[in-house]
Write a protein that holds these residues in place. Sequence first.
Motif, PDB file in Angstrom:
ATOM      1  N   SER A   1       0.803  -1.220   0.000  1.00  0.00           N
ATOM      2  CA  SER A   1       0.000   0.000   0.000  1.00  0.00           C
ATOM      3  C   SER A   1       0.838   1.272   0.000  1.00  0.00           C
ATOM      4  N   ARG A   2       1.954   1.277   0.710  1.00  0.00           N
ATOM      5  CA  ARG A   2       2.740   2.508   0.779  1.00  0.00           C
ATOM      6  C   ARG A   2       3.558   2.757  -0.481  1.00  0.00           C
ATOM      7  N   GLN A   3       3.698   1.717  -1.314  1.00  0.00           N
ATOM      8  CA  GLN A   3       4.313   1.905  -2.624  1.00  0.00           C
ATOM      9  C   GLN A   3       3.281   2.268  -3.685  1.00  0.00           C
ATOM     10  N   GLN A   4       1.998   2.176  -3.327  1.00  0.00           N
ATOM     11  CA  GLN A   4       0.881   2.539  -4.205  1.00  0.00           C
ATOM     12  C   GLN A   4       0.891   1.739  -5.509  1.00  0.00           C
ATOM     13  N   LYS A   5       1.292   0.481  -5.417  1.00  0.00           N
ATOM     14  CA  LYS A   5       1.264  -0.391  -6.587  1.00  0.00           C
ATOM     15  C   LYS A   5       1.066  -1.829  -6.116  1.00  0.00           C
ATOM     16  N   PRO A   6       0.427  -2.654  -6.957  1.00  0.00           N
ATOM     17  CA  PRO A   6       0.194  -4.043  -6.549  1.00  0.00           C
ATOM     18  C   PRO A   6       1.466  -4.875  -6.624  1.00  0.00           C
ATOM     19  N   ALA A   7       1.732  -5.625  -5.568  1.00  0.00           N
ATOM     20  CA  ALA A   7       2.857  -6.560  -5.596  1.00  0.00           C
ATOM     21  C   ALA A   7       2.509  -7.790  -6.415  1.00  0.00           C
ATOM     22  N   ILE A   8       1.235  -8.192  -6.371  1.00  0.00           N
ATOM     23  CA  ILE A   8       0.744  -9.327  -7.157  1.00  0.00           C
ATOM     24  C   ILE A   8      -0.590  -8.930  -7.764  1.00  0.00           C
ATOM     25  N   GLU A   9      -0.752  -9.169  -9.035  1.00  0.00           N
ATOM     26  CA  GLU A   9      -2.017  -8.937  -9.734  1.00  0.00           C
ATOM     27  C   GLU A   9      -2.277 -10.153 -10.615  1.00  0.00           C
ATOM     28  N   GLN A  10      -3.370 -10.857 -10.351  1.00  0.00           N
ATOM     29  CA  GLN A  10      -3.622 -12.103 -11.060  1.00  0.00           C
ATOM     30  C   GLN A  10      -5.114 -12.339 -11.171  1.00  0.00           C
ATOM     31  N   PRO A  11      -5.534 -13.228 -12.067  1.00  0.00           N
ATOM     32  CA  PRO A  11      -6.964 -13.532 -12.194  1.00  0.00           C
ATOM     33  C   PRO A  11      -7.508 -14.161 -10.918  1.00  0.00           C
ATOM     34  N   GLY A  12      -8.717 -13.757 -10.555  1.00  0.00           N
ATOM     35  CA  GLY A  12      -9.373 -14.310  -9.384  1.00  0.00           C
ATOM     36  C   GLY A  12     -10.469 -15.271  -9.791  1.00  0.00           C
ATOM     37  N   HIS A  13     -11.632 -15.141  -9.165  1.00  0.00           N
ATOM     38  CA  HIS A  13     -12.753 -16.018  -9.510  1.00  0.00           C
ATOM     39  C   HIS A  13     -13.272 -15.645 -10.896  1.00  0.00           C
TER      40      HIS A  13
END
Length: 651
Positions: A247-259
């Motif tokens: 959150s403090r870097q304001q970017k996702p560490a992991i972004e992947q498909p969910g359900h």
Amino acid sequence: MSGRFVRASKYRHVFGRSTKKASNRSSAPSAIADGSAAHRSNATTTSASPRMLGTPTSSRQDAATDQRDGSRPLTTNHAQANPHYISVNWESSGGGAFSVIPLGERGRIPEHIPLFRGHTAAVLDTDWSPFDDNLIASASEDGKVFIWKVPEDFTLHTDAEEPADVSPVSKFTGHSRKVGHVLFNPSAENVLASASGDYSIKIWDVESSAAKLSLKHGDIVQSLSWSANGSLLVTTCRDKKLRIWDSRQQKPAIEQPGHPGAKNSRSVWMGEHDRVATTGFSKMSDRQLGLWDVRTPGDPIGGFQILDSISGVCMPFWDDGTKCLYLAGKGDGNIRYYEYENDKFEYLNAYQSSEPQRGIAFLPKRGVNVHENEVMRAFKTVNDTYVEPISFIVPRRAEVFQNDIYPPTLGLKPSMSAANWFAGNEGLPPKISLESVYEGEEPTVLPPESYKPAVSAAQPAPAANAPPPKKEEPKPAPTSAPAAARSPPPSMKENKASIAEMANKYADNEPEESEEDETSSFEEVPKPVERPAQKVAEPVKPSLVAAAAPPQPKPAAQPTLTPSSPPQTAEAPTPRAPAATAAAEGIKGTLAEIKSMLEMQSKAMTTQSDQIAQLTAEVDTLKTRLGEQRSDREKDERIRRLELELEEAKS
């Protein structure tokens, strides 16, 4: 289903059964009723005296208006609870509002109650501060976030005809569309996250009333949940992606498909584990449960688990004390619960009710009844008219504190301030002992070392595999150990002392000279080389013996060196090369050290050879003297014999 024991577990006896009859509910349609629904250890339910939390109004129409859940979207829980109050979204005229109901009050709700009013549109979500039971945040369709303070001695029962409404203490503006979620940071004080229809999450410093961080999404955020230390944030979105945010870097560490389904999905961080649980839908609209490792992207652990084909969203709640996950279906009356073990969810049982829940809230662990072995308590809104408490109880007859089901839990002290958190610090808040609560005392704050969490199941693997390579590296160390352990060559004084001992042996006429010589000083030179019982030290021994053998002028005085020196003198260079090669194959890193040690040994042996030559000359001199002494003794013996013969002749 309530009496079904699925598997051996210390929590398997926790099950639910509403003890409130339908007639009771119909008689008080507009009440916020405490039906004392509880999960017990057998299928037969025990009747509990129904108590009223608040009171019903005079007519159902008024109840439907005053008690109606004001939440429009189906993505929020509609209610929140702490050990003192329940907050419920309220639909009323003149703008948005929500109600706060003290848990300790019983009886009928007055016709007019004080509301927390200030929004200009319907309130969509609320959240209590984890470190201040009187502080609450609200989100509304008007795009604003408000902070409220519950007045001291707050009650629904007043003598005033028109109770005064409560006004907010802070107003946050910054979102351009409606705000659907608010969530306090579980570790840092006065840090609040809000999710809006403008596809963003803003993180606020409540003290300064400013949005310090913003997390941009590609669509509307459907749920969010903080990690235990408050550094990471998991979100589900309408674009069907699961994101783990630094959150403090304001970017996702992991972004992947969910359900993969088109309906809403929910997420919850599983306490101090590196795991996230999600609920959603498949492409065929089946409800699913997923378990994710937040450290590595990829598919859920073990794949998606199909729950059923009901259309309502499943609201997940995690209990870090018992390691259980609760799934409450929106629009149905079921609450399933699973035990987390070995990186999978084991189904335990389900609370079933014919009354569907529109919203639900779970009480923090510090608010449960430890004397009744209550491990969790839920409050569900029923038909937009009343709130029903549901207790999850582990039935035991013990009259003492049950520390296995009540481990240390979070208290009211944060780990850091908002300024420290925004500066990049992180840490777990201190925990309290529920045993002190059981004894009726003030909660005791425990030292961190007394409740450090166990490492996640996936973490011990590298730690357990790391030591073997470290242990394999020192194994070749014995190759260099003999060389490093060799003592320096004996001094001249030691050699002279050993020579004196040998001279005394000759003087005593002991026949086995060669056996006694094995312990003489002549063996002190090669002794460190011949000592090794380890095979890796064998290449060093012949080189040292060969270096010591050539300078011996009289091998007869050294019976132990004589048989070994001739073959090794000529072949010394030959075995050294293959031995060094073998050592290099076994321990590549110590080859240079062995070579340097061999050079030092050769120099030492050269010095010792000179000493041996000098000592050999001294031994020859001693032998000559001994020979003369022997001849003198023979003469004396001959004289004695002649004297004896003379005496015999005289007699």
